[in-house]
Design a protein around this motif. Structure first.
Motif, PDB file in Angstrom:
ATOM      1  N   PHE A  40      12.692 -63.536  11.955  1.00  0.00           N
ATOM      2  CA  PHE A  40      11.736 -63.415  10.859  1.00  0.00           C
ATOM      3  C   PHE A  40      10.313 -63.748  11.318  1.00  0.00           C
ATOM      4  N   GLY A  41      10.185 -64.774  12.144  1.00  0.00           N
ATOM      5  CA  GLY A  41       8.857 -65.121  12.653  1.00  0.00           C
ATOM      6  C   GLY A  41       8.264 -64.021  13.504  1.00  0.00           C
ATOM      7  N   THR A  42       9.092 -63.404  14.354  1.00  0.00           N
ATOM      8  CA  THR A  42       8.603 -62.329  15.224  1.00  0.00           C
ATOM      9  C   THR A  42       8.242 -61.081  14.421  1.00  0.00           C
ATOM     10  N   CYS A  43       9.120 -60.691  13.479  1.00  0.00           N
ATOM     11  CA  CYS A  43       8.853 -59.485  12.681  1.00  0.00           C
ATOM     12  C   CYS A  43       7.605 -59.658  11.820  1.00  0.00           C
ATOM     13  N   LEU A  44       7.493 -60.792  11.138  1.00  0.00           N
ATOM     14  CA  LEU A  44       6.330 -61.017  10.283  1.00  0.00           C
ATOM     15  C   LEU A  44       5.039 -61.042  11.096  1.00  0.00           C
ATOM     16  N   ALA A  45       5.092 -61.746  12.227  1.00  0.00           N
ATOM     17  CA  ALA A  45       3.893 -61.812  13.070  1.00  0.00           C
ATOM     18  C   ALA A  45       3.551 -60.444  13.658  1.00  0.00           C
ATOM     19  N   GLY A  46       4.571 -59.679  14.048  1.00  0.00           N
ATOM     20  CA  GLY A  46       4.321 -58.355  14.618  1.00  0.00           C
ATOM     21  C   GLY A  46       3.680 -57.409  13.622  1.00  0.00           C
ATOM     22  N   PHE A  47       4.210 -57.386  12.376  1.00  0.00           N
ATOM     23  CA  PHE A  47       3.639 -56.506  11.363  1.00  0.00           C
ATOM     24  C   PHE A  47       2.207 -56.915  11.011  1.00  0.00           C
ATOM     25  N   LEU A  48       1.971 -58.218  10.889  1.00  0.00           N
ATOM     26  CA  LEU A  48       0.617 -58.677  10.586  1.00  0.00           C
ATOM     27  C   LEU A  48      -0.343 -58.360  11.733  1.00  0.00           C
ATOM     28  N   ALA A  49       0.134 -58.522  12.969  1.00  0.00           N
ATOM     29  CA  ALA A  49      -0.729 -58.244  14.120  1.00  0.00           C
ATOM     30  C   ALA A  49      -1.102 -56.767  14.168  1.00  0.00           C
ATOM     31  N   ILE A  50      -0.132 -55.891  13.869  1.00  0.00           N
ATOM     32  CA  ILE A  50      -0.441 -54.453  13.860  1.00  0.00           C
ATOM     33  C   ILE A  50      -1.434 -54.125  12.743  1.00  0.00           C
ATOM     34  N   GLY A  51      -1.248 -54.739  11.568  1.00  0.00           N
ATOM     35  CA  GLY A  51      -2.190 -54.506  10.477  1.00  0.00           C
ATOM     36  C   GLY A  51      -3.589 -54.992  10.803  1.00  0.00           C
TER      37      GLY A  51
END
Length: 514
Positions: free
Chosen positions: A129-140
């Motif tokens: 969950f930490g990786t997915c949330l951070a990845g999506f926010l970083a792409i945004g």
């Protein structure tokens, strides 16, 4: 004679004799063979000592594996998971599928694989969950920054990293977040910073985030599968076993402590027999209860992540075990103080101890029986039909002990009635002597009264354990007792005297004596 040190290509010692002449002392040269022999001897001692330490370490490691084979099984499970995940690096089709980020899968296995299923699930889900949330926010954030132009792009990325990293770090100080999501917050900070900063120089940022998330999903999935299917170790079962084992230790420690104080079949502290060692082990059992708070909290937290298993269904009341552990520690603190009475320098005479020894041993025996019955209730997950009768016996024993304390033996003779015939100055001296004679027995009674008060307090705190276990049996829906028609006696603290009533009663008794 006075020695002088002179340096001349080395160190020389020269002695002046009384007649004025001087003599030089030359150290004897050691033969080369002796020097070589000494060097070989030191080397031999070093090798022997090193071999002895290696053998000792190997013996300790062997004993550790024999005592708990599950530790060895856990090591084999970690090796198995690492071997399987390494195939993504050794096999070309798999390697091309995830690219050079296959190493992240190996790192994930090393970091998240824990001894229990609950701990592994907690770390795996936090990492995903930490990786997915951070990845999506970083792409945004990268998309927004790229639309702002080259001038504002590094500013937007830097501000976003500062704000989100600071907020995630602050969340780790919140107790509820720290207990369950501390690892996920740390992974969020790591992944967001890594992807955001890398996106400023990497063109294909989406592929980088996709490969990282894919490899982490591969590593966490493999850890969960191996942990749950190959000899699983459940945190809930470990917590359940720890609580019941601590209950047995608490009951044994209480009985051994009171028996040791009254020397009723107790063990001597000076003997070295096997029986004495076993007694001392029981006597110190309460220390395991006092030191198990961190383990209970950790296991309860991990058990909440586990799926239903064995006799534990989904949303099992694991927090109630922590409440039982807290009640046991409260009782263990009193046992620790009671154990201090054994080693105290101020001991009551034996003829005073005999006055309350019978009922004190009865209170400790009934208290231990209640704790053992509660342990059996949790072990079998069946409500006990005897627990309330045992609590009633305990209350009766406490009342008898309080009766003994209200009627202490005659420790000193009352003052004489011939005071009128004694002169005034003699009366003052006699009064001082009476005070001294009176204080000595009181100093001898104080340790005994302390011990009895601690036993009464332990009995009151055992009632808190009874209530916590009954609440667990209701929440967990334990099977009813075999004899469910018996009248239920609610545990109460009615045997504990009210402090104000006791004080008023003592005041009235004093006035009547006067």
């Amino acid at each position: 004679m006075a020695p002088e040190k002179e340096v001349n290509n080395g160190v020389e010692w020269r002695i002046k004799v009384a007649d004025g002449s001087s003599q030089t002392l030359v150290p004897e040269a050691k033969p080369a063979a002796c020097s070589n022999f000494s060097l070989l001897g030191d080397l031999k001692l070093f090798i022997v000592g090193l071999a002895f330490k290696v053998c000792k370490f190997s013996q300790k490691a062997w004993d550790l594996g024999v005592d708990d084979p599950r530790k060895v099984i856990h090591c084999l499970k970690v090796g198995m998971a690492l071997t399987v995940v390494s195939l993504f690096y050794y096999t070309r089709p798999l390697y091309e599928g995830v690219g050079g980020n296959a190493m992240w899968a190996i790192m994930t296995v090393v970091v998240v694989f824990e001894n229990t299923v609950g701990a592994t699930l907690c770390k795996c889900l936090n990492r995903v969950f930490g990786t997915c949330l951070a990845g999506f926010l970083a792409i945004g954030v990268h998309w927004v920054a790229s639309q702002s132009g080259e001038r504002f792009e590094p500013v937007i990325v830097g501000v976003s990293v500062f704000l989100l990293a600071s907020a995630a770090t602050f969340s780790r100080f919140i107790p509820s977040v720290k207990a369950r999501f501390d690892y996920g917050a740390m992974i969020f900070i790591l992944t967001f910073s890594f992807v955001s900063v890398s996106g400023y120089r990497v063109d294909r940022l989406f592929d980088l985030a996709h490969h990282r998330i894919s490899t982490i999903l591969i590593g966490t999935s493999l850890c969960i599968i191996v942990s749950m299917l190959v000899c699983p170790i459940w945190a809930g079962q470990e917590l359940y076993t720890l609580i019941t084992r601590n209950m047995d230790k608490l009951s044994d420690s209480l009985g051994a402590c009171v028996s040791e104080y009254f020397q009723d079949g107790g063990c001597s502290l000076a003997d070295d027999t096997d029986y004495d060692k076993e007694c001392q082990k029981k006597l110190q059992g309460y220390k395991c209860v006092l030191s198990s708070k961190a383990a209970e909290e950790s296991m309860a937290n991990f058990a909440r992540w586990e799926p239903p298993h064995g006799r534990f269904y989904f949303r099992h009341p694991w927090r109630q075990y922590m409440k039982i552990g807290a009640s046991m520690r409260s009782c263990a603190y009193c046992i620790e103080a009671l154990n201090g009475c054994i080693n105290s320098e101020n001991q009551a005479p034996e003829y005073i101890k005999k006055h309350i020894s019978k009922n004190s041993l009865k209170v400790s025996s009934n208290s231990a029986s209640v704790i053992r019955e509660l342990a059996m209730t949790i072990k079998t997950m069946k409500k006990s039909s005897n627990i309330h009768y045992l609590v009633g016996d305990l209350n009766s024993a406490v009342q008898e002990l309080q009766t003994d304390l209200k009627s202490p033996p005659e420790l000193f003779s009352p003052p004489s009635n011939m005071e009128a015939e004694i002169p005034e100055n003699k009366k003052i001296e006699a009064a001082l002597r009476t005070v001294v004679v009176t204080l000595m027995p009181l100093m001898e009674i104080i340790p005994l009264v302390t011990q009895a008060s601690l036993l009464i307090e332990i009995a009151a705190r055992i009632n808190d354990i009874v209530e916590a276990v009954e609440e667990l049996s209701d929440l967990s829906e334990f099977s009813p007792a075999a004899n469910d028609k018996c009248e239920k006696i609610q545990p109460s603290n009615h045997f504990l005297p009210n402090r104000h009533e006791q004080k008023d009663k003592e005041t009235m008794e004093t006035i009547q004596r006067i």
